[in-house]
Motif scaffolding. Structure first.
Motif, PDB file in Angstrom:
ATOM      1  N   SER A   1     -16.590   4.555  45.438  1.00  0.00           N
ATOM      2  CA  SER A   1     -17.965   4.106  45.159  1.00  0.00           C
ATOM      3  C   SER A   1     -17.891   2.691  44.616  1.00  0.00           C
ATOM      4  O   SER A   1     -17.476   2.503  43.482  1.00  0.00           O
TER       5      SER A   1
ATOM      6  N   SER B   1     -16.006  12.258  47.891  1.00  0.00           N
ATOM      7  CA  SER B   1     -15.205  11.268  47.147  1.00  0.00           C
ATOM      8  C   SER B   1     -13.743  11.696  47.028  1.00  0.00           C
ATOM      9  O   SER B   1     -12.829  10.876  47.208  1.00  0.00           O
TER      10      SER B   1
ATOM     11  N   ALA C   1     -11.954  16.354  39.682  1.00  0.00           N
ATOM     12  CA  ALA C   1     -11.383  15.436  40.671  1.00  0.00           C
ATOM     13  C   ALA C   1      -9.958  15.031  40.282  1.00  0.00           C
ATOM     14  O   ALA C   1      -9.047  15.041  41.114  1.00  0.00           O
TER      15      ALA C   1
ATOM     16  N   PRO D   1     -24.807   4.724  41.298  1.00  0.00           N
ATOM     17  CA  PRO D   1     -26.183   4.765  41.811  1.00  0.00           C
ATOM     18  C   PRO D   1     -27.131   3.963  40.920  1.00  0.00           C
ATOM     19  O   PRO D   1     -26.789   3.612  39.793  1.00  0.00           O
TER      20      PRO D   1
ATOM     21  N   CYS E   1     -19.469  10.319  36.199  1.00  0.00           N
ATOM     22  CA  CYS E   1     -19.236  11.443  37.119  1.00  0.00           C
ATOM     23  C   CYS E   1     -18.978  12.766  36.382  1.00  0.00           C
ATOM     24  O   CYS E   1     -18.035  12.884  35.611  1.00  0.00           O
TER      25      CYS E   1
ATOM     26  N   THR F   1     -10.534   9.790  48.765  1.00  0.00           N
ATOM     27  CA  THR F   1      -9.439   9.240  47.950  1.00  0.00           C
ATOM     28  C   THR F   1      -8.090   9.703  48.506  1.00  0.00           C
ATOM     29  O   THR F   1      -7.151   8.898  48.647  1.00  0.00           O
TER      30      THR F   1
ATOM     31  N   PHE G   1     -14.957   6.395  38.104  1.00  0.00           N
ATOM     32  CA  PHE G   1     -15.921   7.474  37.872  1.00  0.00           C
ATOM     33  C   PHE G   1     -17.126   6.958  37.082  1.00  0.00           C
ATOM     34  O   PHE G   1     -17.915   7.738  36.579  1.00  0.00           O
ATOM     35  N   SER G   2     -17.206   5.632  36.932  1.00  0.00           N
ATOM     36  CA  SER G   2     -18.238   4.981  36.134  1.00  0.00           C
ATOM     37  C   SER G   2     -18.034   5.298  34.646  1.00  0.00           C
ATOM     38  O   SER G   2     -16.966   5.793  34.253  1.00  0.00           O
TER      39      SER G   2
ATOM     40  N   GLY H   1     -21.129  15.743  45.863  1.00  0.00           N
ATOM     41  CA  GLY H   1     -20.242  14.976  44.982  1.00  0.00           C
ATOM     42  C   GLY H   1     -18.818  15.494  45.028  1.00  0.00           C
ATOM     43  O   GLY H   1     -17.858  14.724  44.966  1.00  0.00           O
TER      44      GLY H   1
HETATM   45  C1  HEM Z   1     -12.299  10.747  43.379  1.00  0.00           C
HETATM   46  C2  HEM Z   1     -13.327  11.526  43.140  1.00  0.00           C
HETATM   47  C3  HEM Z   1     -14.660  11.074  42.590  1.00  0.00           C
HETATM   48  C4  HEM Z   1     -15.145   9.827  42.330  1.00  0.00           C
HETATM   49  C5  HEM Z   1     -14.443   8.472  42.536  1.00  0.00           C
HETATM   50  C6  HEM Z   1     -16.497   9.976  41.814  1.00  0.00           C
HETATM   51  C7  HEM Z   1     -17.309   8.939  41.404  1.00  0.00           C
HETATM   52  C8  HEM Z   1     -18.587   9.082  40.908  1.00  0.00           C
HETATM   53  C9  HEM Z   1     -19.426   8.007  40.452  1.00  0.00           C
HETATM   54  C10 HEM Z   1     -19.030   6.532  40.408  1.00  0.00           C
HETATM   55  C11 HEM Z   1     -20.598   8.545  40.049  1.00  0.00           C
HETATM   56  C12 HEM Z   1     -21.822   7.791  39.489  1.00  0.00           C
HETATM   57  C13 HEM Z   1     -21.856   7.865  37.989  1.00  0.00           C
HETATM   58  C14 HEM Z   1     -22.974   7.044  37.363  1.00  0.00           C
HETATM   59  O1  HEM Z   1     -24.105   7.125  37.815  1.00  0.00           O
HETATM   60  O2  HEM Z   1     -22.706   6.326  36.409  1.00  0.00           O
HETATM   61  C15 HEM Z   1     -20.526   9.971  40.275  1.00  0.00           C
HETATM   62  C16 HEM Z   1     -21.548  10.852  39.993  1.00  0.00           C
HETATM   63  C17 HEM Z   1     -21.479  12.198  40.267  1.00  0.00           C
HETATM   64  N1  HEM Z   1     -20.375  12.902  40.703  1.00  0.00           N
HETATM   65 FE1  HEM Z   1     -18.574  12.130  41.147  1.00  0.00          FE
HETATM   66  N2  HEM Z   1     -16.797  11.302  41.777  1.00  0.00           N
HETATM   67  C18 HEM Z   1     -15.701  12.021  42.235  1.00  0.00           C
HETATM   68  C19 HEM Z   1     -15.586  13.405  42.312  1.00  0.00           C
HETATM   69  C20 HEM Z   1     -16.586  14.295  42.012  1.00  0.00           C
HETATM   70  C21 HEM Z   1     -16.453  15.743  42.052  1.00  0.00           C
HETATM   71  C22 HEM Z   1     -15.159  16.516  42.357  1.00  0.00           C
HETATM   72  C23 HEM Z   1     -17.684  16.272  41.760  1.00  0.00           C
HETATM   73  C24 HEM Z   1     -18.104  17.714  41.659  1.00  0.00           C
HETATM   74  C25 HEM Z   1     -17.660  18.552  40.807  1.00  0.00           C
HETATM   75  C26 HEM Z   1     -18.590  15.140  41.523  1.00  0.00           C
HETATM   76  C27 HEM Z   1     -19.917  15.266  41.218  1.00  0.00           C
HETATM   77  C28 HEM Z   1     -20.744  14.222  40.845  1.00  0.00           C
HETATM   78  C29 HEM Z   1     -22.157  14.374  40.482  1.00  0.00           C
HETATM   79  C30 HEM Z   1     -22.950  15.672  40.514  1.00  0.00           C
HETATM   80  C31 HEM Z   1     -22.615  13.114  40.110  1.00  0.00           C
HETATM   81  C32 HEM Z   1     -23.999  12.733  39.590  1.00  0.00           C
HETATM   82  C33 HEM Z   1     -23.947  12.785  38.076  1.00  0.00           C
HETATM   83  C34 HEM Z   1     -25.249  12.361  37.399  1.00  0.00           C
HETATM   84  O3  HEM Z   1     -26.091  11.749  38.026  1.00  0.00           O
HETATM   85  O4  HEM Z   1     -25.373  12.640  36.218  1.00  0.00           O
HETATM   86  N3  HEM Z   1     -17.873  13.981  41.681  1.00  0.00           N
HETATM   87  N4  HEM Z   1     -19.280  10.279  40.780  1.00  0.00           N
END
Ligand code: HEM
Length: 363
Positions: free
Chosen positions: A236, A175, A315, A240, A309, A179, A302-303, A171
């Motif tokens: 995204s 992403s 981020a 998911p 997220c 970006t 980021f939803s 994650g």
């Molecule tokens: C521009 C940067 C980013 C974007 C656009 C983004 C977007 C997203 C989106 C749309 C989701 C799905 C949320 C949902 O299920 O409702 C997600 C989940 C997640 N993101 Fe990001 N993300 C970014 C950066 C990051 C960073 C920097 C990390 C790590 C620190 C990260 C870690 C995660 C994790 C672990 C999940 C799963 C969370 C869960 O299932 O509870 N993301 N992200």
């Protein structure tokens, strides 16, 4: 989330890790000496090193083979399941598991990431002591495992530690890199936008000033451009799958227990009710009539909700500091041999630009 917060995410002391990587990125681009290059790899190295330093407590050298394999694995583990083969696998997993083919690479990547993280966990366990100041997320998790070792229902165990770290690696790398990679492409496409950012940054962020996340307030146009990149080319397209645990009614639609729900983030980011020109790249979407930054409740890359997220604060901080530093240091231009900027997107689990080359001219 608690661990990320106590490592400084959303606070000032995270920023030194990002500054260090922003500096390395600037050096990497300066070393190109005005020659055309694809910026994806140097951006990737900088972004991946921020998350590695939060998780493992150390960064990797750009030439480190396992670091480069780690980065490749974080991409393939998203790309392959989103491919045709990945789709066939989802329908016939038992058969596909036995067949050779590119889908097997996804398992290799998963095994590689788990093995790398297990090694890191072991070396942390070797030096872990109760009461020792935790330096990274693995330390914090080990503390938590020790605290809850007598609780039979605790989910803090080694398998979950490894999986959590792997999730954050994936994650935290793809992403944010994508970006920034899109961001530079938009600057090539819209040189007038780049010029306005340069004017704004030059007026308030002197070269000797260390750019902080708080500085975004001083440069609303730069911040608006970054948000518009995330809106117009959201990485995204959907969140998911989520599964209903009970029969529910969502926006008037009855959904049965077990129904899979795929949140369509794109529909919010392009909703004509919230965006004046949804299909046009327009930083004004994030500016009010006084030129101040204006947020918009349909901005949901980021939803939203409890499972949005987990990395959003990290981020946002990274994106701003990297982007502002890059623009203060360089002017970006299309190489002379290339006539047009190709804004085509390919959806490979995430929305990616086609590989491109750029000139980074020191300012
Ligand atoms: C521009 C940067 C980013 C974007 C656009 C983004 C977007 C997203 C989106 C749309 C989701 C799905 C949320 C949902 O299920 O409702 C997600 C989940 C997640 N993101 Fe990001 N993300 C970014 C950066 C990051 C960073 C920097 C990390 C790590 C620190 C990260 C870690 C995660 C994790 C672990 C999940 C799963 C969370 C869960 O299932 O509870 N993301 N992200």
């Amino acid at each position: 989330m608690m661990a990320l917060r106590s490592l400084g995410v959303g606070k000032k002391n995270l920023e030194h890790r990002i500054h260090n990587e922003a500096h390395q990125l600037q050096m990497a681009l300066t070393s190109k000496e005005g020659l055309a290059f694809d910026p994806q790899t140097p951006i990737n190295h900088a972004v991946a090193n921020v998350i590695c330093s939060l998780l493992f407590g150390h960064r990797f050298a750009s030439e480190d083979a396992s670091f480069n394999r780690l980065i490749e694995a974080t991409y393939l583990i998203i790309f392959i399941p989103a491919s045709f083969r990945g789709g066939v696998y989802n329908v016939f997993p038992r058969i596909m598991r036995r067949l050779h083919g590119p889908h097997q690479q996804a398992f290799e990547c998963n095994n590689f990431l788990h093995a790398l993280v297990k090694d890191e966990v072991q070396s942390h366990q070797g030096r872990w002591k109760e009461g020792k100041e935790p330096e990274d997320l693995i330390d914090l998790y080990l503390d938590q495992m020790a605290k809850s070792k007598d609780e039979p229902t605790s989910t803090f165990n080694e398998d979950n530690l490894v999986q959590t770290v792997v999730d954050l690696l994936i994650g935290g790398t793809v992403s944010t890199t994508t970006t920034l990679y899109w961001g530079l492409l938009y600057l090539l496409k819209y040189p007038d936008v780049q010029e306005k950012i340069h004017e704004e940054i030059d007026a308030v962020l002197r070269p000797s000033h260390v750019i902080t996340y708080e500085d975004r307030i001083k440069v609303p146009y730069t911040n608006a451009v970054l948000h518009e990149v995330m809106r117009h080319r959201n990485v995204s397209i959907t969140g998911p799958f989520r599964k209903c645990l009970d029969d529910i009614t969502l926006l008037g639609f009855p959904l049965k227990k077990g129904t899979l729900v795929l949140p369509n983030l794109h529909s919010a980011l392009y909703d004509p009710k919230y965006w004046e020109t949804p299909w046009t790249f327009n930083p004004e979407h994030f500016l009010d009539s006084f030129g101040r930054f204006a947020s918009n409740k349909a901005f949901l890359p980021f939803s939203t909700g409890r499972r949005s997220c987990v990395g959003e604060p990290l981020a946002r901080t990274e994106l701003f500091i990297f982007f502002a530093n890059l623009l203060r240091a360089f002017k970006f231009r299309l190489p002379d041999a290339e006539k047009e900027v190709n804004m085509e997107a390919i959806n490979v689990g995430t929305c990616q630009p086609l590989p491109y080359r750029i000139l980074a001219i020191p300012r």
